[in-house]
Design a protein around this motif. Structure first.
Motif, PDB file in Angstrom:
ATOM      1  N   UNK A 162       0.856  -1.180   0.000  1.00  0.00           N
ATOM      2  CA  UNK A 162       0.000   0.000   0.000  1.00  0.00           C
ATOM      3  C   UNK A 162       0.887   1.222   0.000  1.00  0.00           C
ATOM      4  N   UNK A 163       0.574   2.185  -0.864  1.00  0.00           N
ATOM      5  CA  UNK A 163       1.409   3.373  -1.058  1.00  0.00           C
ATOM      6  C   UNK A 163       0.719   4.593  -0.464  1.00  0.00           C
ATOM      7  N   UNK A 164       1.437   5.368   0.366  1.00  0.00           N
ATOM      8  CA  UNK A 164       0.911   6.591   0.942  1.00  0.00           C
ATOM      9  C   UNK A 164       1.704   7.776   0.439  1.00  0.00           C
ATOM     10  N   UNK A 165       1.006   8.767  -0.059  1.00  0.00           N
ATOM     11  CA  UNK A 165       1.629   9.926  -0.676  1.00  0.00           C
ATOM     12  C   UNK A 165       0.666  11.084  -0.601  1.00  0.00           C
ATOM     13  N   UNK A 166       1.172  12.307  -0.806  1.00  0.00           N
ATOM     14  CA  UNK A 166       0.235  13.420  -0.880  1.00  0.00           C
ATOM     15  C   UNK A 166      -0.169  13.714  -2.318  1.00  0.00           C
ATOM     16  N   UNK A 167       0.282  12.852  -3.254  1.00  0.00           N
ATOM     17  CA  UNK A 167      -0.119  13.038  -4.646  1.00  0.00           C
ATOM     18  C   UNK A 167      -1.616  12.797  -4.789  1.00  0.00           C
ATOM     19  N   UNK A 168      -2.249  13.571  -5.630  1.00  0.00           N
ATOM     20  CA  UNK A 168      -3.672  13.362  -5.891  1.00  0.00           C
ATOM     21  C   UNK A 168      -3.900  12.857  -7.313  1.00  0.00           C
ATOM     22  N   UNK A 169      -2.826  12.515  -8.010  1.00  0.00           N
ATOM     23  CA  UNK A 169      -2.928  12.062  -9.391  1.00  0.00           C
ATOM     24  C   UNK A 169      -3.265  10.584  -9.448  1.00  0.00           C
ATOM     25  N   UNK A 170      -3.277  10.025 -10.658  1.00  0.00           N
ATOM     26  CA  UNK A 170      -3.677   8.631 -10.842  1.00  0.00           C
ATOM     27  C   UNK A 170      -2.791   7.653 -10.080  1.00  0.00           C
ATOM     28  N   UNK A 171      -1.561   8.075  -9.737  1.00  0.00           N
ATOM     29  CA  UNK A 171      -0.667   7.145  -9.045  1.00  0.00           C
ATOM     30  C   UNK A 171      -1.264   6.709  -7.711  1.00  0.00           C
ATOM     31  N   UNK A 172      -2.149   7.507  -7.132  1.00  0.00           N
ATOM     32  CA  UNK A 172      -2.743   7.146  -5.857  1.00  0.00           C
ATOM     33  C   UNK A 172      -4.261   7.015  -5.959  1.00  0.00           C
ATOM     34  N   UNK A 173      -4.725   6.453  -7.069  1.00  0.00           N
ATOM     35  CA  UNK A 173      -6.163   6.356  -7.277  1.00  0.00           C
ATOM     36  C   UNK A 173      -6.713   4.945  -7.099  1.00  0.00           C
ATOM     37  N   UNK A 174      -5.862   3.943  -6.954  1.00  0.00           N
ATOM     38  CA  UNK A 174      -6.351   2.577  -6.846  1.00  0.00           C
ATOM     39  C   UNK A 174      -6.636   2.214  -5.394  1.00  0.00           C
ATOM     40  N   UNK A 175      -7.183   1.008  -5.187  1.00  0.00           N
ATOM     41  CA  UNK A 175      -7.502   0.555  -3.838  1.00  0.00           C
ATOM     42  C   UNK A 175      -6.259   0.391  -2.975  1.00  0.00           C
ATOM     43  N   UNK A 176      -5.101   0.248  -3.598  1.00  0.00           N
ATOM     44  CA  UNK A 176      -3.877   0.013  -2.842  1.00  0.00           C
ATOM     45  C   UNK A 176      -3.032   1.260  -2.672  1.00  0.00           C
ATOM     46  N   UNK A 177      -3.534   2.401  -3.104  1.00  0.00           N
ATOM     47  CA  UNK A 177      -2.796   3.654  -2.922  1.00  0.00           C
ATOM     48  C   UNK A 177      -3.730   4.695  -2.328  1.00  0.00           C
ATOM     49  N   UNK A 178      -3.155   5.601  -1.582  1.00  0.00           N
ATOM     50  CA  UNK A 178      -3.979   6.610  -0.933  1.00  0.00           C
ATOM     51  C   UNK A 178      -3.203   7.921  -0.806  1.00  0.00           C
ATOM     52  N   UNK A 179      -3.816   8.982  -1.307  1.00  0.00           N
ATOM     53  CA  UNK A 179      -3.262  10.310  -1.093  1.00  0.00           C
ATOM     54  C   UNK A 179      -3.713  10.793   0.279  1.00  0.00           C
ATOM     55  N   UNK A 180      -2.790  11.335   1.071  1.00  0.00           N
ATOM     56  CA  UNK A 180      -3.130  11.745   2.424  1.00  0.00           C
ATOM     57  C   UNK A 180      -2.640  13.160   2.688  1.00  0.00           C
ATOM     58  N   UNK A 181      -3.167  13.755   3.736  1.00  0.00           N
ATOM     59  CA  UNK A 181      -2.738  15.060   4.229  1.00  0.00           C
ATOM     60  C   UNK A 181      -2.529  14.925   5.725  1.00  0.00           C
ATOM     61  N   UNK A 182      -1.935  15.923   6.365  1.00  0.00           N
ATOM     62  CA  UNK A 182      -1.777  15.833   7.821  1.00  0.00           C
ATOM     63  C   UNK A 182      -3.102  15.695   8.569  1.00  0.00           C
ATOM     64  N   UNK A 183      -4.202  16.049   7.915  1.00  0.00           N
ATOM     65  CA  UNK A 183      -5.513  15.958   8.556  1.00  0.00           C
ATOM     66  C   UNK A 183      -6.175  14.595   8.353  1.00  0.00           C
ATOM     67  N   UNK A 184      -5.561  13.713   7.577  1.00  0.00           N
ATOM     68  CA  UNK A 184      -6.147  12.402   7.323  1.00  0.00           C
ATOM     69  C   UNK A 184      -6.272  11.595   8.624  1.00  0.00           C
ATOM     70  N   UNK A 185      -7.207  10.667   8.631  1.00  0.00           N
ATOM     71  CA  UNK A 185      -7.372   9.757   9.764  1.00  0.00           C
ATOM     72  C   UNK A 185      -6.366   8.622   9.602  1.00  0.00           C
ATOM     73  N   UNK A 186      -5.188   8.794  10.134  1.00  0.00           N
ATOM     74  CA  UNK A 186      -4.102   7.845   9.909  1.00  0.00           C
ATOM     75  C   UNK A 186      -4.453   6.428  10.361  1.00  0.00           C
ATOM     76  N   UNK A 187      -4.996   6.238  11.568  1.00  0.00           N
ATOM     77  CA  UNK A 187      -5.325   4.868  11.973  1.00  0.00           C
ATOM     78  C   UNK A 187      -6.302   4.193  11.015  1.00  0.00           C
ATOM     79  N   UNK A 188      -7.286   4.941  10.523  1.00  0.00           N
ATOM     80  CA  UNK A 188      -8.273   4.351   9.620  1.00  0.00           C
ATOM     81  C   UNK A 188      -7.677   4.033   8.267  1.00  0.00           C
ATOM     82  N   UNK A 189      -6.865   4.940   7.728  1.00  0.00           N
ATOM     83  CA  UNK A 189      -6.244   4.717   6.417  1.00  0.00           C
ATOM     84  C   UNK A 189      -5.337   3.494   6.466  1.00  0.00           C
TER      85      UNK A 189
END
Length: 271
Positions: free
Chosen positions: A1-28
């Motif tokens: 699983x890939x975590x990044x702040x990118x919002x492009x297609x690289x983080x659009x699948x079920x195994x990738x997630x774009x995050x921000x400091x406000x994201x719910x880290x435990x849930x993600x």
């Protein structure tokens, strides 16, 4: 699983997630673990504090953490200090001595945009970095193969730094794991690219053939948390093996001369 702040297609699948400091880290991270993943990769463009928060939560949930060696603008020493298990790509270590480092992954992609003159491998910044990696047990996934594939002649500054940094890391006792970042295509490649990675470790970075094989097999298994089942030939481990025609301890190229493969206890003999 890939975590990044990118919002492009690289983080659009079920195994990738774009995050921000406000994201719910435990849930993600829990959602990633629910896919069956045993670890996550921190990919690009995150602050040092965010890298540290991700790493701490992933470890709390029992996952390993891999990361690019620099998660721009986070420099390598900050990635290591965050407690990641594995840092990938020796070429990105060149950002350690820059002030400031490149602001994004795209700004430093494949090492272009990194000023390697700021990070001599025997200088204070890289020396301190490798000492920290050894102290914390951070594994370096050097990816020589893919960097070599992109080089423009033997004097390519990215390649020269990558080789020199990997050699210095090995000399200073940093654990290496042989990663290619480009495994190979079974439809047209005779063997996976890992054989070339081992040759580069021996011929360019000063490892013995047995050290390169150890970093490929045991350390490869340990890096993904499977060393109890794979990585060495021992009773009780899964019987996935290659049988070579000759001893590779004196010539690393002999790993290519495969007589047979045993997978799941079944022997597949090469014609």
């Amino acid at each position: 699983r890939c975590l990044s702040d990118w919002s492009s297609d690289v983080c659009s699948s079920d195994l990738t997630r774009a995050i921000t400091p406000e994201s719910d880290f435990p849930a993600v991270i829990a959602a990633g673990k629910a896919t069956g993943a045993t670890g996550l990769k921190i990919y690009a463009d995150l602050s040092a504090s965010t890298v540290a928060r991700i790493t701490a939560e992933a470890h709390r949930q029992g996952l390993k953490v891999w990361a690019h060696s620099a998660v721009f603008p986070t420099r390598p020493s900050e990635v290591v200090a965050a407690g990641v298990d594995v840092a990938s790509h020796s070429n990105y270590l060149g950002a350690e001595g820059m002030n400031p480092p490149p602001e994004s992954y795209e700004a430093a992609r494949r090492g272009h945009g990194i000023d390697y003159s700021k990070s001599p491998v025997d200088g204070e910044a890289i020396t301190a970095l490798f000492r920290l990696m050894k102290e914390k047990g951070t594994i370096l996934d050097e990816t020589l193969f893919v960097t070599n594939a992109g080089k423009h002649g033997d004097d390519d500054p990215v390649w020269r730094f990558t080789v020199a940094a990997t050699r210095r890391a090995h000399e200073m006792g940093v654990t290496l794991v042989a990663g290619t970042d480009s495994f190979g295509n079974p439809n047209h490649d005779a063997e996976p690219n890992i054989h070339r990675e081992m040759e580069l470790l021996v011929n360019q970075c000063g490892l013995t053939p047995l050290e390169a094989i150890h970093d490929t097999t045991y350390e490869g298994a340990r890096t993904i948390g499977m060393e109890k089942s794979y990585g060495t030939v021992e009773a009780g481990k899964i019987a996935d093996l290659v049988i070579l025609r000759d001893d590779p301890s004196t010539d690393i190229k002999r790993t290519r001369d495969i007589f047979a493969v045993i997978k799941g206890g079944i022997i597949y003999q090469r014609q």
